[in-house]
Structures are given as structure tokens and as C-alpha cells.
Design a protein around this motif. Structure first.
Motif, PDB file in Angstrom:
ATOM      1  N   TYR A  22       0.737  -1.125   0.016  1.00  6.33           N
ATOM      2  CA  TYR A  22       0.108   0.020   0.109  1.00  6.33           C
ATOM      3  C   TYR A  22       0.767   1.206   0.101  1.00  6.33           C
ATOM      4  N   ARG A  23       2.216   1.123   0.426  1.00  3.47           N
ATOM      5  CA  ARG A  23       2.941   2.375   0.519  1.00  3.47           C
ATOM      6  C   ARG A  23       3.838   2.648  -0.741  1.00  3.47           C
ATOM      7  N   LEU A  24       4.118   1.685  -1.327  1.00  7.66           N
ATOM      8  CA  LEU A  24       5.000   1.684  -2.692  1.00  7.66           C
ATOM      9  C   LEU A  24       4.245   2.242  -3.752  1.00  7.66           C
ATOM     10  N   ILE A  25       3.139   1.980  -3.831  1.00  8.69           N
ATOM     11  CA  ILE A  25       2.038   2.640  -5.006  1.00  8.69           C
ATOM     12  C   ILE A  25       1.873   3.950  -4.793  1.00  8.69           C
ATOM     13  N   LYS A  26       2.162   4.395  -3.636  1.00  9.27           N
ATOM     14  CA  LYS A  26       2.041   6.071  -3.327  1.00  9.27           C
ATOM     15  C   LYS A  26       3.722   6.522  -3.421  1.00  9.27           C
ATOM     16  N   ARG A  27       4.464   5.625  -3.366  1.00  8.05           N
ATOM     17  CA  ARG A  27       5.840   6.158  -3.345  1.00  8.05           C
ATOM     18  C   ARG A  27       6.327   6.657  -1.980  1.00  8.05           C
ATOM     19  N   ASP A  28       5.521   6.419  -0.849  1.00 13.59           N
ATOM     20  CA  ASP A  28       5.717   6.497   0.406  1.00 13.59           C
ATOM     21  C   ASP A  28       6.925   5.972   1.029  1.00 13.59           C
ATOM     22  N   SER A  29       7.653   6.359   2.121  1.00 12.75           N
ATOM     23  CA  SER A  29       8.733   5.760   2.654  1.00 12.75           C
ATOM     24  C   SER A  29       7.999   4.347   3.394  1.00 12.75           C
ATOM     25  N   LYS A  68     -13.742   1.392   6.315  1.00 12.83           N
ATOM     26  CA  LYS A  68     -13.653  -0.138   6.073  1.00 12.83           C
ATOM     27  C   LYS A  68     -12.114  -0.324   5.685  1.00 12.83           C
ATOM     28  N   LEU A  69     -11.429  -1.387   6.486  1.00 13.01           N
ATOM     29  CA  LEU A  69      -9.984  -1.720   6.269  1.00 13.01           C
ATOM     30  C   LEU A  69      -9.997  -2.770   5.016  1.00 13.01           C
ATOM     31  N   PRO A  70      -9.002  -2.736   4.314  1.00  7.65           N
ATOM     32  CA  PRO A  70      -9.063  -3.672   2.931  1.00  7.65           C
ATOM     33  C   PRO A  70      -8.770  -5.143   3.333  1.00  7.65           C
ATOM     34  N   LEU A  71      -9.668  -6.065   2.940  1.00 12.80           N
ATOM     35  CA  LEU A  71      -9.766  -7.403   3.348  1.00 12.80           C
ATOM     36  C   LEU A  71      -8.367  -8.175   2.717  1.00 12.80           C
ATOM     37  N   VAL A  72      -7.636  -7.341   1.809  1.00  9.04           N
ATOM     38  CA  VAL A  72      -6.512  -7.705   1.543  1.00  9.04           C
ATOM     39  C   VAL A  72      -5.565  -7.966   2.737  1.00  9.04           C
ATOM     40  N   MET A 113       0.313  -6.410  -5.798  1.00 10.45           N
ATOM     41  CA  MET A 113       0.177  -5.101  -6.411  1.00 10.45           C
ATOM     42  C   MET A 113      -0.291  -5.197  -8.036  1.00 10.45           C
ATOM     43  N   ASP A 114       0.095  -6.210  -8.850  1.00 11.47           N
ATOM     44  CA  ASP A 114      -0.293  -6.324  -9.885  1.00 11.47           C
ATOM     45  C   ASP A 114      -1.821  -6.401 -10.063  1.00 11.47           C
ATOM     46  N   GLY A 115      -2.439  -7.358  -9.131  1.00 14.72           N
ATOM     47  CA  GLY A 115      -3.860  -7.811  -9.059  1.00 14.72           C
ATOM     48  C   GLY A 115      -4.662  -6.438  -8.694  1.00 14.72           C
ATOM     49  N   LEU A 116      -4.020  -5.591  -7.773  1.00 17.71           N
ATOM     50  CA  LEU A 116      -4.962  -4.480  -7.344  1.00 17.71           C
ATOM     51  C   LEU A 116      -4.836  -3.302  -8.443  1.00 17.71           C
ATOM     52  N   TRP A 117      -3.561  -3.187  -8.799  1.00 18.71           N
ATOM     53  CA  TRP A 117      -3.350  -1.803  -9.544  1.00 18.71           C
ATOM     54  C   TRP A 117      -2.389  -2.081 -10.769  1.00 18.71           C
ATOM     55  N   GLY A 118      -2.378  -3.249 -11.224  1.00 17.64           N
ATOM     56  CA  GLY A 118      -1.767  -3.483 -12.536  1.00 17.64           C
ATOM     57  C   GLY A 118      -0.467  -2.897 -12.643  1.00 17.64           C
ATOM     58  N   ILE A 119       0.401  -2.929 -11.483  1.00 15.15           N
ATOM     59  CA  ILE A 119       1.794  -2.267 -11.359  1.00 15.15           C
ATOM     60  C   ILE A 119       2.784  -3.302 -10.701  1.00 15.15           C
ATOM     61  N   ILE A 120       4.041  -3.632 -11.458  1.00 17.20           N
ATOM     62  CA  ILE A 120       4.809  -4.376 -10.906  1.00 17.20           C
ATOM     63  C   ILE A 120       6.022  -3.421 -10.753  1.00 17.20           C
ATOM     64  N   PRO A 121       6.308  -2.754  -9.637  1.00 15.47           N
ATOM     65  CA  PRO A 121       7.510  -1.572  -9.615  1.00 15.47           C
ATOM     66  C   PRO A 121       8.751  -2.274  -9.868  1.00 15.47           C
ATOM     67  N   ASP A 122       9.433  -1.323 -10.575  1.00 10.90           N
ATOM     68  CA  ASP A 122      11.064  -1.594 -10.540  1.00 10.90           C
ATOM     69  C   ASP A 122      11.770  -1.574  -9.413  1.00 10.90           C
ATOM     70  N   ARG A 123      11.079  -0.847  -8.326  1.00  6.32           N
ATOM     71  CA  ARG A 123      11.748  -0.783  -6.950  1.00  6.32           C
ATOM     72  C   ARG A 123      11.606  -2.150  -6.365  1.00  6.32           C
ATOM     73  N   LEU A 124      10.845  -3.018  -6.944  1.00  8.37           N
ATOM     74  CA  LEU A 124      10.707  -4.454  -6.234  1.00  8.37           C
ATOM     75  C   LEU A 124      11.687  -5.093  -7.135  1.00  8.37           C
ATOM     76  N   ASN A 125      11.417  -5.000  -8.396  1.00  8.24           N
ATOM     77  CA  ASN A 125      12.159  -6.088  -9.415  1.00  8.24           C
ATOM     78  C   ASN A 125      13.593  -6.043  -9.330  1.00  8.24           C
ATOM     79  N   TYR A 126      14.142  -4.788  -9.588  1.00 10.49           N
ATOM     80  CA  TYR A 126      15.656  -4.718  -9.480  1.00 10.49           C
ATOM     81  C   TYR A 126      16.472  -4.933  -8.278  1.00 10.49           C
ATOM     82  N   PRO A 127      16.156  -4.510  -7.008  1.00 11.98           N
ATOM     83  CA  PRO A 127      16.522  -5.195  -5.729  1.00 11.98           C
ATOM     84  C   PRO A 127      16.588  -6.535  -5.627  1.00 11.98           C
TER      85      PRO A 127
END
Ligand SMILES: [Zn+2]
Length: 243
Positions: A22-29, A68-72, A113-127
Motif C-alpha cells: 500500500y505504500r510503494l504504490i504511493k511512493r511513500d517511505s 473499512k479496512l481492505p480485506l487484503v 500489486m499487479d492484481g490491485l493496480w496492474g503495476i509491478i514496480p522496478d523498485r521491487l524487481n531490480y533489488p
């Protein structure tokens, strides 16, 4: 006994994965600020962040704003608890658990992340790609990792070029990471299981008329599940390829 401890470790890791999702999508720390409600920003006390239990006791609502909190949240926590436990049951107390748990955490995050927003961030893939290569050097399977990476990455690059938008660039980078962790022929097994699962899902959607022939489905969650199965049950799957 140890299995239970790994289940707990998985639950707690799941809590952190929710933060990442939930934070990576908003680019939060990822670390600051500490645990807080993402709707009203209220700081959460320790008993409000207990995996799964807090969600049940709070009846899926924030105690401060009632949102309501996400069921996720509980799903991710339970999934990683079960996945950590299964991994331990399969591999026992070995060094295998280290890449296994890193890969599991990565796959759960990517799937959601892909299921919810259709995004697989580089910040996960590269490290994770770099960590995977270093671990395979240490565990003496760097050649298998490189062949897996080139094969699966190459296959996805071809699909990416020829499908013209059917597959995202994030999927290609994800394929590199999966290739490194699953190695060869594990990467092939991962792709095979993912394709079968996605095909079954597509047929179910078509039959229940929830989707037409032209609808696209996100491949990330299936790839994550297939790769996880291929990694954990590598012995059984590579045996299947030899036969
Ligand atoms: Zn709130």
C-alpha cells in the motif's frame, strides 16, 4: 513446534508486506511514519497491528475513523503465514529457507500489486534480481540461475514484442527475477504452471460470462503462484521434466 514459529514469522512478514503493497504504490517511505491508518492517518497502537487478529477484533474497521479496512490485509498475512509454514515443511531447517522466504515475500507483494493496480514496480524487481543473483552465487547455482533468467526473460521479451500491449514491461522484469530464483528447468515449470492456472481462470470467466474473448487478464498473480509452486516443489517438478 518450529513449524508454528515459521507460521508466526510468516504472519508478521505479511504485516510488513501489506505496508509495502500500500505504500510503494504511493511512493511513500516504507519505514516512516510508523503504523497508521491510511485513511485518517491516526497512529496505531500495538494491539491494532496484530496480524489477522486485529482485523477480526476491529471487525475490519479503523477504530478512529470507522473506514473499512481492505480485506487484503488479513489475506496477505494468512497467505504468507501458510506459505512460510509450507516452505519449512518442504525444505526443513536448511539454508534453502533464506532465498525461499525472500522469494515468497517478493511474489506475494508482486501478485497483490499487479492484481490491485496492474503495476509491478522496478523498485521491487531490480533489488530482488540483485539479491537473487548474489544468493545463487553463494549457493553455487549461479549457472542454473543465469540460464533460467535468460530463458524466461527472453521468452517474455518475445511475448512482449509480439503481443503489442498484452504484456507489460513489468512482467518482463518480473520474468528475469523468477528465472534467477527458479533456475533451470524450474523457470520452465513456473511458466507452465502459471499458464495452466491462467487458462483455467480464463475459461471460468468465459463460461460464467464475466469476461469476453477480448478481455485481458493480469498474468502477474498466476506467474507468482506458479513460480512459488515451482520453487518449493522443485524436486518433484524437475523430475517431471526428466520423465
Ligand atoms: Zn482511520
Amino acid at each position: 513446534m518450529l513449524g508454528g514459529l515459521f507460521f508466526l514469522l510468516g504472519l508478521m512478514s505479511g504485516s510488513f508486506l501489506n505496508v509495502v503493497i500500500y505504500r510503494l504504490i504511493k511512493r511513500d517511505s516504507l519505514l516512516f511514519p510508523g503504523s497508521h491508518c491510511m485513511y485518517c492517518q491516526s497512529k496505531l497502537r500495538f494491539f491494532e497491528i496484530i496480524p489477522v487478529l486485529s482485523y477480526v477484533f476491529l471487525k475490519g474497521q479503523c477504530r478512529y475513523c470507522g473506514h473499512k479496512l481492505p480485506l487484503v490485509y488479513p489475506i496477505v498475512e494468512l497467505m504468507s503465514g501458510i506459505a512460510f509454514w509450507l516452505l519449512y515443511m518442504q525444505r526443513g531447517m536448511t539454508w534453502d529457507l533464506l532465498p525461499g522466504y525472500i522469494f515468497t515475500a517478493f511474489l506475494i507483494t508482486v501478485a497483490f500489486m499487479d492484481g490491485l493496480w496492474g503495476i509491478i514496480p522496478d523498485r521491487l524487481n531490480y533489488p530482488t534480481l540483485v539479491i537473487g543473483l548474489l544468493l545463487s552465487l553463494w549457493m553455487h547455482n549461479i549457472f542454473s540461475a543465469l540460464i533460467g533468467m535468460i530463458a524466461l526473460g527472453g521468452l517474455f521479451l518475445l511475448i512482449f514484442i509480439f503481443s503489442q500491449g498484452g504484456l507489460g514491461g513489468g512482467d518482463v522484469k518480473l520474468a528475469l527475477v523468477i528465472g534467477v530464483f527458479c533456475g533451470w528447468p524450474g523457470a520452465l515449470g513456473a511458466f507452465f504452471i502459471a499458464s495452466v492456472l491462467a487458462a483455467v481462470y480464463a475459461v471460468v470467466l468465459l463460461v460464467s460470462k464475466k469476461a469476453g474473448l477480448k478481455s485481458a487478464i493480469k498474468f502477474g498473480p498466476f506467474l507468482a503462484l506458479g513460480s512459488w509452486a515451482a520453487w518449493v516443489y522443485a524436486d518433484i517438478i524437475s523430475l517431471g521434466f526428466i520423465i
